[in-house]
Design a protein around this motif. Sequence first.
Motif, PDB file in Angstrom:
ATOM      1  N   ILE A 168       1.080  -1.327   0.004  1.00 17.31           N
ATOM      2  CA  ILE A 168      -0.002  -0.073   0.156  1.00 17.31           C
ATOM      3  C   ILE A 168       1.303   1.235  -0.089  1.00 17.31           C
ATOM      4  N   ILE A 169       1.137   1.877  -1.277  1.00 12.24           N
ATOM      5  CA  ILE A 169       2.046   3.098  -1.052  1.00 12.24           C
ATOM      6  C   ILE A 169       1.310   4.435  -1.440  1.00 12.24           C
ATOM      7  N   SER A 170       1.559   5.706  -1.429  1.00 12.12           N
ATOM      8  CA  SER A 170       1.055   6.868  -1.604  1.00 12.12           C
ATOM      9  C   SER A 170       2.063   7.606  -2.659  1.00 12.12           C
ATOM     10  N   VAL A 171       1.532   7.847  -4.346  1.00 20.67           N
ATOM     11  CA  VAL A 171       2.242   8.224  -4.900  1.00 20.67           C
ATOM     12  C   VAL A 171       1.632   8.744  -6.369  1.00 20.67           C
ATOM     13  N   GLY A 172       2.541  10.845  -6.414  1.00 20.47           N
ATOM     14  CA  GLY A 172       1.506  11.131  -6.626  1.00 20.47           C
ATOM     15  C   GLY A 172       0.396  12.249  -6.362  1.00 20.47           C
ATOM     16  N   GLY A 173       0.197  11.638  -5.003  1.00 19.24           N
ATOM     17  CA  GLY A 173      -1.557  12.549  -4.288  1.00 19.24           C
ATOM     18  C   GLY A 173      -2.078  10.735  -4.065  1.00 19.24           C
ATOM     19  N   TYR A 174      -1.757   9.957  -4.856  1.00 14.68           N
ATOM     20  CA  TYR A 174      -3.073   9.177  -5.240  1.00 14.68           C
ATOM     21  C   TYR A 174      -2.533   8.528  -4.094  1.00 14.68           C
ATOM     22  N   ASP A 175      -3.336   7.256  -3.084  1.00 21.01           N
ATOM     23  CA  ASP A 175      -2.950   6.169  -2.556  1.00 21.01           C
ATOM     24  C   ASP A 175      -3.389   4.651  -3.208  1.00 21.01           C
ATOM     25  N   TRP A 176      -2.291   3.992  -3.934  1.00 19.27           N
ATOM     26  CA  TRP A 176      -2.509   2.404  -4.660  1.00 19.27           C
ATOM     27  C   TRP A 176      -2.316   1.729  -3.557  1.00 19.27           C
ATOM     28  N   ILE A 177      -2.831   0.296  -3.945  1.00 18.23           N
ATOM     29  CA  ILE A 177      -2.588  -0.998  -3.843  1.00 18.23           C
ATOM     30  C   ILE A 177      -2.360  -2.313  -4.781  1.00 18.23           C
ATOM     31  N   VAL A 178      -0.831  -2.291  -4.322  1.00 12.33           N
ATOM     32  CA  VAL A 178      -0.322  -2.940  -5.636  1.00 12.33           C
ATOM     33  C   VAL A 178      -0.326  -4.323  -5.425  1.00 12.33           C
ATOM     34  N   ILE A 179      -0.727  -4.965  -6.068  1.00 13.45           N
ATOM     35  CA  ILE A 179      -0.861  -6.528  -6.067  1.00 13.45           C
ATOM     36  C   ILE A 179       0.407  -7.095  -6.903  1.00 13.45           C
ATOM     37  N   GLY A 180       0.857  -8.242  -6.774  1.00 13.96           N
ATOM     38  CA  GLY A 180       1.768  -8.299  -7.973  1.00 13.96           C
ATOM     39  C   GLY A 180       1.650 -10.019  -7.909  1.00 13.96           C
ATOM     40  N   ASP A 181       2.101 -10.902  -9.039  1.00 15.51           N
ATOM     41  CA  ASP A 181       1.970 -12.100  -8.305  1.00 15.51           C
ATOM     42  C   ASP A 181       3.623 -13.185  -9.863  1.00 15.51           C
ATOM     43  N   VAL A 182       4.698 -13.038  -9.351  1.00 12.36           N
ATOM     44  CA  VAL A 182       5.376 -13.275 -10.113  1.00 12.36           C
ATOM     45  C   VAL A 182       5.139 -14.894 -10.216  1.00 12.36           C
ATOM     46  N   SER A 183       5.366 -15.366 -11.517  1.00 12.63           N
ATOM     47  CA  SER A 183       5.125 -16.215 -11.788  1.00 12.63           C
ATOM     48  C   SER A 183       5.724 -17.599 -11.409  1.00 12.63           C
ATOM     49  N   GLY A 184       5.509 -19.010 -11.077  1.00 13.41           N
ATOM     50  CA  GLY A 184       6.528 -19.660 -10.335  1.00 13.41           C
ATOM     51  C   GLY A 184       5.989 -19.722  -8.574  1.00 13.41           C
ATOM     52  N   HIS A 185       6.710 -20.119  -8.689  1.00  9.62           N
ATOM     53  CA  HIS A 185       7.511 -20.604  -7.138  1.00  9.62           C
ATOM     54  C   HIS A 185       8.254 -20.539  -6.436  1.00  9.62           C
ATOM     55  N   GLY A 186       8.715 -20.385  -5.486  1.00 13.63           N
ATOM     56  CA  GLY A 186       9.573 -21.281  -4.561  1.00 13.63           C
ATOM     57  C   GLY A 186      10.542 -19.801  -4.022  1.00 13.63           C
ATOM     58  N   VAL A 187      11.757 -20.366  -3.886  1.00 16.51           N
ATOM     59  CA  VAL A 187      12.186 -19.304  -3.582  1.00 16.51           C
ATOM     60  C   VAL A 187      12.523 -17.765  -5.047  1.00 16.51           C
ATOM     61  N   THR A 188      12.855 -18.866  -5.723  1.00 15.87           N
ATOM     62  CA  THR A 188      13.465 -17.916  -6.960  1.00 15.87           C
ATOM     63  C   THR A 188      12.307 -16.829  -7.404  1.00 15.87           C
ATOM     64  N   ALA A 189      11.526 -17.428  -6.909  1.00 16.64           N
ATOM     65  CA  ALA A 189       9.677 -16.140  -6.687  1.00 16.64           C
ATOM     66  C   ALA A 189       9.414 -15.087  -5.803  1.00 16.64           C
ATOM     67  N   GLY A 190       9.799 -15.854  -5.051  1.00 13.64           N
ATOM     68  CA  GLY A 190      10.292 -14.795  -4.241  1.00 13.64           C
ATOM     69  C   GLY A 190      11.104 -13.332  -3.733  1.00 13.64           C
ATOM     70  N   LEU A 191      12.360 -14.050  -3.934  1.00 17.59           N
ATOM     71  CA  LEU A 191      13.730 -12.999  -4.617  1.00 17.59           C
ATOM     72  C   LEU A 191      13.478 -12.109  -5.212  1.00 17.59           C
ATOM     73  N   VAL A 192      12.397 -11.920  -6.410  1.00 14.21           N
ATOM     74  CA  VAL A 192      11.828 -11.327  -7.396  1.00 14.21           C
ATOM     75  C   VAL A 192      10.801 -10.815  -6.232  1.00 14.21           C
ATOM     76  N   MET A 193      10.197 -11.110  -5.949  1.00 11.84           N
ATOM     77  CA  MET A 193       8.998 -10.019  -5.407  1.00 11.84           C
ATOM     78  C   MET A 193      10.072  -9.101  -4.504  1.00 11.84           C
ATOM     79  N   MET A 194      11.243  -9.538  -3.882  1.00 10.93           N
ATOM     80  CA  MET A 194      11.783  -8.850  -3.029  1.00 10.93           C
ATOM     81  C   MET A 194      12.243  -7.383  -3.775  1.00 10.93           C
ATOM     82  N   MET A 195      13.249  -7.530  -4.678  1.00 14.23           N
ATOM     83  CA  MET A 195      13.566  -6.981  -6.296  1.00 14.23           C
ATOM     84  C   MET A 195      12.003  -5.584  -6.455  1.00 14.23           C
ATOM     85  N   VAL A 196      10.817  -6.631  -6.448  1.00 15.94           N
ATOM     86  CA  VAL A 196       9.885  -5.610  -7.277  1.00 15.94           C
ATOM     87  C   VAL A 196       9.457  -4.767  -6.815  1.00 15.94           C
TER      88      VAL A 196
END
Length: 187
Positions: free
Chosen positions: A158-186
Amino acid sequence: SYLVTLAADGREAIAAVEGGQKFDIVLLDVMMPGMSGYEVCQRLREKYPANELPVVMLTAKNQVEDLVAGFGAGASDFVTKPFSKQEILSRIRTHISLKYLYQNHLRAETEAKLLAQEMALAKKIQTVLLPKKAEIRGYEISASMEPCEQVGGDYYDIISVGGYDWIVIGDVSGHGVTAGLVMMMVQ
Protein backbone atom coordinates in the motif's frame (compact mmCIF):
# COMPACT_ATOMS: atom_id res chain seq x y z
CA SER A 1 20.20 -58.20 -23.64
CA TYR A 2 22.14 -58.54 -20.43
CA LEU A 3 25.81 -58.48 -19.50
CA VAL A 4 26.43 -61.65 -17.50
CA THR A 5 29.24 -62.32 -15.03
CA LEU A 6 29.77 -65.98 -14.06
CA ALA A 7 31.13 -67.21 -10.75
CA ALA A 8 32.33 -70.79 -10.15
CA ASP A 9 31.40 -70.80 -6.45
CA GLY A 10 29.97 -68.68 -3.63
CA ARG A 11 33.21 -66.95 -2.69
CA GLU A 12 33.79 -65.92 -6.29
CA ALA A 13 30.21 -64.62 -6.48
CA ILE A 14 30.68 -62.47 -3.36
CA ALA A 15 34.04 -61.20 -4.65
CA ALA A 16 32.43 -60.23 -7.97
CA VAL A 17 29.61 -58.28 -6.30
CA GLU A 18 31.96 -56.56 -3.85
CA GLY A 19 34.58 -55.92 -6.55
CA GLY A 20 33.16 -52.59 -7.62
CA GLN A 21 31.14 -53.66 -10.65
CA LYS A 22 27.48 -52.71 -10.29
CA PHE A 23 24.99 -55.55 -10.70
CA ASP A 24 21.25 -55.21 -11.32
CA ILE A 25 20.42 -58.71 -10.09
CA VAL A 26 22.09 -61.88 -8.81
CA LEU A 27 21.01 -65.39 -9.79
CA LEU A 28 22.24 -67.95 -7.26
CA ASP A 29 22.19 -71.71 -7.39
CA VAL A 30 21.36 -73.08 -3.95
CA MET A 31 23.85 -75.93 -4.19
CA MET A 32 27.34 -74.60 -4.97
CA PRO A 33 30.80 -75.82 -3.94
CA GLY A 34 32.25 -74.23 -0.81
CA MET A 35 29.30 -72.07 0.23
CA SER A 36 25.63 -72.71 -0.37
CA GLY A 37 23.51 -70.16 -2.20
CA TYR A 38 21.75 -69.49 1.13
CA GLU A 39 25.06 -68.51 2.75
CA VAL A 40 26.01 -66.30 -0.20
CA CYS A 41 22.63 -64.59 -0.10
CA GLN A 42 22.94 -63.96 3.66
CA ARG A 43 26.40 -62.40 3.13
CA LEU A 44 25.12 -60.21 0.30
CA ARG A 45 22.20 -59.05 2.44
CA GLU A 46 24.64 -57.75 5.06
CA LYS A 47 25.59 -54.98 2.60
CA TYR A 48 22.91 -54.90 -0.07
CA PRO A 49 19.18 -54.71 0.75
CA ALA A 50 16.73 -56.48 -1.58
CA ASN A 51 15.52 -53.21 -3.11
CA GLU A 52 19.12 -52.43 -4.12
CA LEU A 53 20.23 -55.89 -5.27
CA PRO A 54 17.56 -58.50 -5.99
CA VAL A 55 18.68 -62.11 -5.52
CA VAL A 56 16.87 -64.94 -7.29
CA MET A 57 17.61 -68.42 -5.96
CA LEU A 58 17.69 -71.32 -8.46
CA THR A 59 17.36 -74.90 -7.25
CA ALA A 60 16.16 -78.40 -7.99
CA LYS A 61 14.77 -78.50 -4.44
CA ASN A 62 11.08 -77.69 -4.33
CA GLN A 63 10.03 -78.44 -0.77
CA VAL A 64 8.35 -75.78 1.35
CA GLU A 65 11.27 -75.79 3.78
CA ASP A 66 13.63 -75.00 0.87
CA LEU A 67 11.50 -71.98 -0.07
CA VAL A 68 11.40 -70.86 3.56
CA ALA A 69 15.19 -71.22 3.84
CA GLY A 70 15.69 -69.21 0.63
CA PHE A 71 13.43 -66.36 1.69
CA GLY A 72 14.88 -66.53 5.20
CA ALA A 73 18.33 -66.00 3.72
CA GLY A 74 17.04 -62.86 2.00
CA ALA A 75 16.16 -64.12 -1.46
CA SER A 76 13.88 -61.91 -3.53
CA ASP A 77 12.53 -64.86 -5.48
CA PHE A 78 12.90 -68.63 -5.72
CA VAL A 79 12.76 -70.60 -9.00
CA THR A 80 12.78 -74.38 -9.13
CA LYS A 81 14.50 -76.32 -11.88
CA PRO A 82 13.73 -77.12 -14.57
CA PHE A 83 12.51 -73.66 -15.57
CA SER A 84 11.84 -72.18 -18.96
CA LYS A 85 13.90 -69.43 -20.53
CA GLN A 86 10.76 -67.25 -20.70
CA GLU A 87 10.06 -67.73 -17.00
CA ILE A 88 13.56 -66.79 -15.82
CA LEU A 89 13.76 -63.82 -18.20
CA SER A 90 10.36 -62.62 -17.03
CA ARG A 91 11.41 -62.82 -13.38
CA ILE A 92 14.68 -61.03 -14.11
CA ARG A 93 12.85 -58.21 -15.90
CA THR A 94 10.31 -57.95 -13.10
CA HIS A 95 12.91 -57.72 -10.32
CA ILE A 96 15.06 -55.23 -12.21
CA SER A 97 11.97 -53.11 -12.96
CA LEU A 98 10.94 -53.18 -9.29
CA LYS A 99 14.45 -52.14 -8.28
CA TYR A 100 14.41 -49.11 -10.59
CA LEU A 101 10.85 -48.19 -9.66
CA TYR A 102 11.91 -48.14 -6.00
CA GLN A 103 14.97 -46.01 -6.80
CA ASN A 104 12.79 -43.59 -8.80
CA HIS A 105 10.37 -43.43 -5.87
CA LEU A 106 13.22 -42.55 -3.50
CA ARG A 107 14.46 -39.86 -5.90
CA ALA A 108 10.96 -38.38 -6.21
CA GLU A 109 10.54 -38.46 -2.43
CA THR A 110 13.83 -36.58 -2.00
CA GLU A 111 12.82 -34.01 -4.61
CA ALA A 112 9.47 -33.52 -2.86
CA LYS A 113 11.24 -32.90 0.46
CA LEU A 114 13.58 -30.36 -1.17
CA LEU A 115 10.62 -28.60 -2.79
CA ALA A 116 8.81 -28.46 0.56
CA GLN A 117 11.90 -26.90 2.15
CA GLU A 118 12.15 -24.37 -0.68
CA MET A 119 8.47 -23.49 -0.31
CA ALA A 120 8.88 -22.99 3.45
CA LEU A 121 11.81 -20.63 2.79
CA ALA A 122 9.78 -18.74 0.16
CA LYS A 123 6.93 -18.37 2.65
CA LYS A 124 9.33 -16.90 5.23
CA ILE A 125 10.67 -14.42 2.67
CA GLN A 126 7.17 -13.47 1.64
CA THR A 127 5.71 -13.01 5.11
CA VAL A 128 8.64 -10.84 6.21
CA LEU A 129 8.24 -8.50 3.23
CA LEU A 130 4.48 -8.08 3.13
CA PRO A 131 3.21 -5.04 5.03
CA LYS A 132 0.92 -5.76 7.95
CA LYS A 133 -0.47 -2.24 8.39
CA ALA A 134 -0.18 1.07 6.59
CA GLU A 135 -1.45 4.54 7.33
CA ILE A 136 -2.47 6.75 4.42
CA ARG A 137 -4.07 10.18 4.99
CA GLY A 138 -5.15 9.21 8.47
CA TYR A 139 -6.69 5.91 7.42
CA GLU A 140 -5.26 2.78 8.90
CA ILE A 141 -5.21 -0.01 6.35
CA SER A 142 -4.61 -3.62 7.30
CA ALA A 143 -4.11 -6.51 4.94
CA SER A 144 -3.10 -10.11 4.98
CA MET A 145 -2.61 -12.79 2.39
CA GLU A 146 -3.32 -16.49 2.64
CA PRO A 147 -2.24 -18.42 -0.44
CA CYS A 148 -4.68 -20.96 -1.81
CA GLU A 149 -2.13 -23.69 -2.28
CA GLN A 150 1.49 -22.66 -2.29
CA VAL A 151 3.44 -19.58 -1.46
CA GLY A 152 5.51 -18.18 -4.25
CA GLY A 153 6.15 -14.71 -5.58
CA ASP A 154 2.85 -13.10 -4.64
CA TYR A 155 3.20 -9.57 -3.35
CA TYR A 156 1.13 -6.61 -2.24
CA ASP A 157 1.85 -3.19 -0.81
CA ILE A 158 0.00 0.00 0.00
CA ILE A 159 1.74 3.17 -1.19
CA SER A 160 1.09 6.85 -1.92
CA VAL A 161 2.47 8.20 -5.19
CA GLY A 162 1.64 11.51 -6.89
CA GLY A 163 -1.20 12.35 -4.56
CA TYR A 164 -2.91 9.02 -5.12
CA ASP A 165 -3.13 6.02 -2.83
CA TRP A 166 -2.28 2.74 -4.48
CA ILE A 167 -2.71 -0.87 -3.54
CA VAL A 168 -0.10 -2.75 -5.51
CA ILE A 169 -0.60 -6.44 -6.12
CA GLY A 170 1.92 -8.64 -7.92
CA ASP A 171 2.12 -12.26 -8.86
CA VAL A 172 5.51 -13.54 -9.92
CA SER A 173 5.12 -16.60 -12.09
CA GLY A 174 6.49 -19.77 -10.61
CA HIS A 175 6.89 -20.70 -7.00
CA GLY A 176 9.66 -21.05 -4.54
CA VAL A 177 12.72 -19.10 -3.52
CA THR A 178 13.39 -17.63 -6.98
CA ALA A 179 9.89 -16.14 -7.17
CA GLY A 180 10.24 -14.86 -3.59
CA LEU A 181 13.50 -13.12 -4.49
CA VAL A 182 11.91 -11.52 -7.57
CA MET A 183 9.14 -10.29 -5.28
CA MET A 184 11.79 -8.70 -3.01
CA MET A 185 13.32 -6.89 -5.97
CA VAL A 186 9.90 -5.57 -7.02
CA GLN A 187 9.37 -4.14 -3.55
